[in-house]
Enzyme design. Structure first.
Site, PDB file in Angstrom:
ATOM      1  N   SER A   1       1.332   6.594   1.811  1.00 23.60           N
ATOM      2  CA  SER A   1       2.596   6.040   2.318  1.00 23.60           C
ATOM      3  C   SER A   1       3.357   5.550   1.099  1.00 23.60           C
ATOM      4  CB  SER A   1       2.338   4.921   3.327  1.00 23.60           C
ATOM      5  OG  SER A   1       1.769   3.791   2.734  1.00 23.60           O
TER       6      SER A   1
ATOM      7  N   HIS B   1      -2.973   6.146   7.331  1.00 23.17           N
ATOM      8  CA  HIS B   1      -4.309   6.094   6.740  1.00 23.17           C
ATOM      9  C   HIS B   1      -5.410   6.429   7.743  1.00 23.17           C
ATOM     10  CE1 HIS B   1      -2.797   3.189   3.354  1.00 23.17           C
ATOM     11  NE2 HIS B   1      -2.306   4.406   3.260  1.00 23.17           N
TER      12      HIS B   1
ATOM     13  N   GLN C   1      -0.236  -0.010   9.736  1.00 21.09           N
ATOM     14  CA  GLN C   1      -1.180   0.605   8.781  1.00 21.09           C
ATOM     15  C   GLN C   1      -2.407  -0.238   8.385  1.00 21.09           C
ATOM     16  OE1 GLN C   1       0.487   3.050   5.390  1.00 21.09           O
ATOM     17  NE2 GLN C   1      -0.335   1.372   4.190  1.00 21.09           N
ATOM     18  N   GLU C   2      -2.209  -1.533   8.107  1.00 21.54           N
ATOM     19  CA  GLU C   2      -3.347  -2.315   7.587  1.00 21.54           C
ATOM     20  C   GLU C   2      -3.425  -3.695   8.217  1.00 21.54           C
ATOM     21  OE1 GLU C   2      -3.041  -2.346   3.255  1.00 21.54           O
ATOM     22  OE2 GLU C   2      -2.265  -0.304   3.377  1.00 21.54           O
TER      23      GLU C   2
ATOM     24  N   GLU D   1      -9.070   3.661   3.809  1.00 23.77           N
ATOM     25  CA  GLU D   1      -9.408   2.525   2.933  1.00 23.77           C
ATOM     26  C   GLU D   1     -10.650   1.783   3.404  1.00 23.77           C
ATOM     27  OE1 GLU D   1      -5.805   0.210   2.572  1.00 23.77           O
ATOM     28  OE2 GLU D   1      -4.902   1.693   1.238  1.00 23.77           O
TER      29      GLU D   1
ATOM     30  N   ASP E   1      -0.119  -5.046   6.738  1.00 27.99           N
ATOM     31  CA  ASP E   1       0.827  -4.183   6.028  1.00 27.99           C
ATOM     32  C   ASP E   1       1.413  -3.253   7.091  1.00 27.99           C
ATOM     33  OD1 ASP E   1       2.336  -2.477   4.555  1.00 27.99           O
ATOM     34  OD2 ASP E   1       0.716  -1.726   3.270  1.00 27.99           O
TER      35      ASP E   1
ATOM     36  N   GLU F   1       3.392  -7.429   4.885  1.00 30.11           N
ATOM     37  CA  GLU F   1       3.874  -6.501   3.848  1.00 30.11           C
ATOM     38  C   GLU F   1       4.764  -5.429   4.487  1.00 30.11           C
ATOM     39  OE1 GLU F   1       0.638  -5.034   1.393  1.00 30.11           O
ATOM     40  OE2 GLU F   1       1.680  -3.137   1.054  1.00 30.11           O
TER      41      GLU F   1
ATOM     42  N   ASP G   1       6.460  -3.834  -0.820  1.00 33.10           N
ATOM     43  CA  ASP G   1       5.686  -2.781  -1.486  1.00 33.10           C
ATOM     44  C   ASP G   1       6.637  -1.596  -1.726  1.00 33.10           C
ATOM     45  OD1 ASP G   1       3.979  -0.746  -2.237  1.00 33.10           O
ATOM     46  OD2 ASP G   1       2.877  -0.648  -0.364  1.00 33.10           O
TER      47      ASP G   1
ATOM     48  N   LYS H   1       1.456  -2.120  -7.909  1.00 27.97           N
ATOM     49  CA  LYS H   1       0.638  -0.897  -7.991  1.00 27.97           C
ATOM     50  C   LYS H   1       1.003  -0.184  -9.291  1.00 27.97           C
ATOM     51  CE  LYS H   1       0.496   0.235  -3.025  1.00 27.97           C
ATOM     52  NZ  LYS H   1       1.323   0.860  -1.960  1.00 27.97           N
TER      53      LYS H   1
ATOM     54  N   HIS I   1      -4.638  -1.539  -4.858  1.00 36.81           N
ATOM     55  CA  HIS I   1      -5.167  -0.171  -4.895  1.00 36.81           C
ATOM     56  C   HIS I   1      -4.201   0.780  -4.196  1.00 36.81           C
ATOM     57  CE1 HIS I   1      -7.231  -0.718  -0.668  1.00 36.81           C
ATOM     58  NE2 HIS I   1      -5.974  -1.069  -0.661  1.00 36.81           N
ATOM     59  N   ARG I   2      -4.541   2.072  -4.177  1.00 31.60           N
ATOM     60  CA  ARG I   2      -3.859   3.060  -3.343  1.00 31.60           C
ATOM     61  C   ARG I   2      -4.857   3.548  -2.299  1.00 31.60           C
ATOM     62  NH1 ARG I   2       1.435   4.268  -5.254  1.00 31.60           N
ATOM     63  NH2 ARG I   2       1.662   4.518  -3.002  1.00 31.60           N
ATOM     64  N   SER I   3      -4.322   4.212  -1.278  1.00 29.45           N
ATOM     65  CA  SER I   3      -5.238   4.685  -0.230  1.00 29.45           C
ATOM     66  C   SER I   3      -6.179   5.767  -0.766  1.00 29.45           C
ATOM     67  CB  SER I   3      -4.458   5.159   0.982  1.00 29.45           C
ATOM     68  OG  SER I   3      -3.413   6.034   0.597  1.00 29.45           O
TER      69      SER I   3
ATOM     70  N   LYS J   1      -5.314  -6.596  -3.514  1.00 28.85           N
ATOM     71  CA  LYS J   1      -5.586  -5.845  -2.286  1.00 28.85           C
ATOM     72  C   LYS J   1      -6.345  -4.598  -2.705  1.00 28.85           C
ATOM     73  CE  LYS J   1      -2.413  -3.462   0.129  1.00 28.85           C
ATOM     74  NZ  LYS J   1      -1.508  -2.936   1.172  1.00 28.85           N
TER      75      LYS J   1
END
Ligand code: 2PG
Ligand code: MG
Length: 415
Positions: free
Chosen positions: A41, A148, A157-158, A201, A237, A282, A308, A333, A361-363, A384
């Site tokens: 994303s 994800h 998403q999170e 993740e 997020d 986020e 983000d 990031k 991090h990234r996914s 994160k």
């Protein structure tokens, strides 16, 4: 003397099985290595991760255009090195050599220099940024949906756990692991037939609605917090770009039967934040709408409203959003800007503006743990980096190792 004596690249695979670049470097024969992660994303204003031919072409460019310019030179520190890489690239968005190439070169060389000097990475970073090394609070993804996860998982998403007052970094890491484990038990009971599948993740990806997912995470965080005597907050997020329908200009949450315009979604998110006492939110809106972020912030003054995709680790975008009152936290990031130096400028903008920088991090990740060193050496208040899965636990375990050196109780706070 600390001359760059070798620099080369190869294609390896990330945690999603996609190809990525890994760089191997040497400073006076001491070796360092680093690979780049990948987002799914992604923000529209992120730099190009690769030249048009992808990771293979990036390796070729590294060999033909980057290595000959750097081998034999004195390693100048990441600030100067990254400026050299920007010059070699010659475009405003790393579209010539690729941001992932530049970042992997920069981290591999810093690691080689760290091996040569016998000094840890975080300490070299802290010397350049003039920050006091300290440990970030871990923001842990325990449940995942959106881009994800597969069809049927919640659209947001999170779902994140955040220990707020851990006594040590080890206690913080353990708290997130226990929330993840407890959540598994809760979901097994609540979602019949759910075989505890996970998203990209490592968070559970159950076939339930957004609010059912959030309720389960709040329950898990509460129960672990009570058992451990640690306050554990919950965050989201939203990755709003993934749920926004451009043609109708609506935020769509099918699992909730919601199809909301900007104002409707603003009220909905504010209610959710209130109901679940969210400590972190986020990307609650699309990246073209900083005004919506600013309006939300007024309604949820106690919550960290984090950008983000909105700011993509760019100093000027962070400064602009801070001026507008749109955010009080920003995701950091490194591969969104392809450079440790530009990453530091983004963190610095947060720190100077009184906002919370959150290393992320990234996914699609690798088992590298340099993100933890960046967080410690640049002054990030949060990190994160997921909870479980080899590529996620690598970052957490590195925080424990750093804690042994600087003191495991030197955990930063967000208020
Ligand atoms: C995000 C990230 C990482 P991606 O949106 O914050 O959690 O996802 O790497 O896919 O951009
Ligand atoms: Mg995000």
């Amino acid at each position: 003397m600390a001359r760059i004596t070798a620099l080369s690249g190869r294609v390896v695979f990330d945690s999603r099985g996609d190809k990525t670049i890994e760089v191997e470097a040497a400073v006076e024969g001491a070796v360092g290595r680093a690979a780049a992660p990948a987002g799914k994303s992604r923000g529209k204003r992120e730099v190009e991760p690769y030249p048009p031919g992808g990771p293979e072409e990036a390796v070729k460019i590294l060999k033909e255009r980057v290595a000959p310019k750097l081998i034999g030179q004195e390693y100048p520190g990441f600030t100067k090195l990254d400026q050299m890489l920007m010059e070699i690239d010659g475009t405003p968005n790393f579209s010539s050599i690729g941001g992932n190439t530049a970042l992997a070169v920069s981290v591999a060389l810093l690691s080689a220099y760290s091996a040569h000097r016998g000094e840890p990475l975080y300490s070299l970073i802290a010397q350049e940024t003039k920050q006091e090394p300290g440990l970030p609070l871990p923001l842990g993804n325990v449940l995942g949906g959106g881009k994800h996860a597969g069809e049927g998982a919640p659209e947001i998403q999170e779902y994140l756990a955040l220990p707020l007052n851990p006594r040590t970094v080890s206690e913080a890491v353990e708290a997130n692991i226990r929330v993840h484990r407890t959540l598994g038990k809760i979901l097994s009971k609540k979602v019949s037939g759910f075989p505890l599948g996970k998203g990209d993740e490592g968070g559970y990806a159950p076939p339930i609605s957004v609010e059912a997912a959030l309720d389960a995470v709040v329950e898990a965080a509460q129960s672990v917090g009570d058992a451990m005597g640690v306050k554990i907050g919950v965050g989201l997020d939203v990755a709003a770009g993934s749920i926004y329908d451009e043609s109708s200009k609506r935020y769509v949450l099918k699992s909730q039967g919601l199809y909301l315009d900007r104002e409707g979604f603003l009220s909905y998110i504010a209610e959710l934040a209130d109901k679940a006492s969210l400590v972190y939110l986020e990307d609650p809106f699309i990246e073209d709408d900083p005004e919506a972020f600013a309006a939300l912030r007024k309604q949820v003054p106690k919550t960290l409203v984090c950008g983000d995709d909105l700011v993509v680790t760019r100093r000027e975008l962070i400064e602009d959003c801070l001026r507008r009152g749109a955010i009080n936290a920003a995701i950091i990031k490194p591969n969104q800007v392809g450079s440790l130096y530009l990453t530091w400028l983004a963190v610095d903008a947060c720190l100077r503006g009184g906002a919370v920088p959150a290393a992320s991090h990234r996914s699609g990740e690798t088992t590298d743990a340099y993100l933890s060193h960046i967080a410690v050496g640049m002054g990030c208040r949060l990190i994160k980096s997921g909870v479980l899965g080899g590529e996620r636990i690598a970052k957490a375990n590195e925080l424990l190792r750093i804690g042994e050196k600087i003191g495991g109780s030197r955990v930063r706070r967000i208020s």
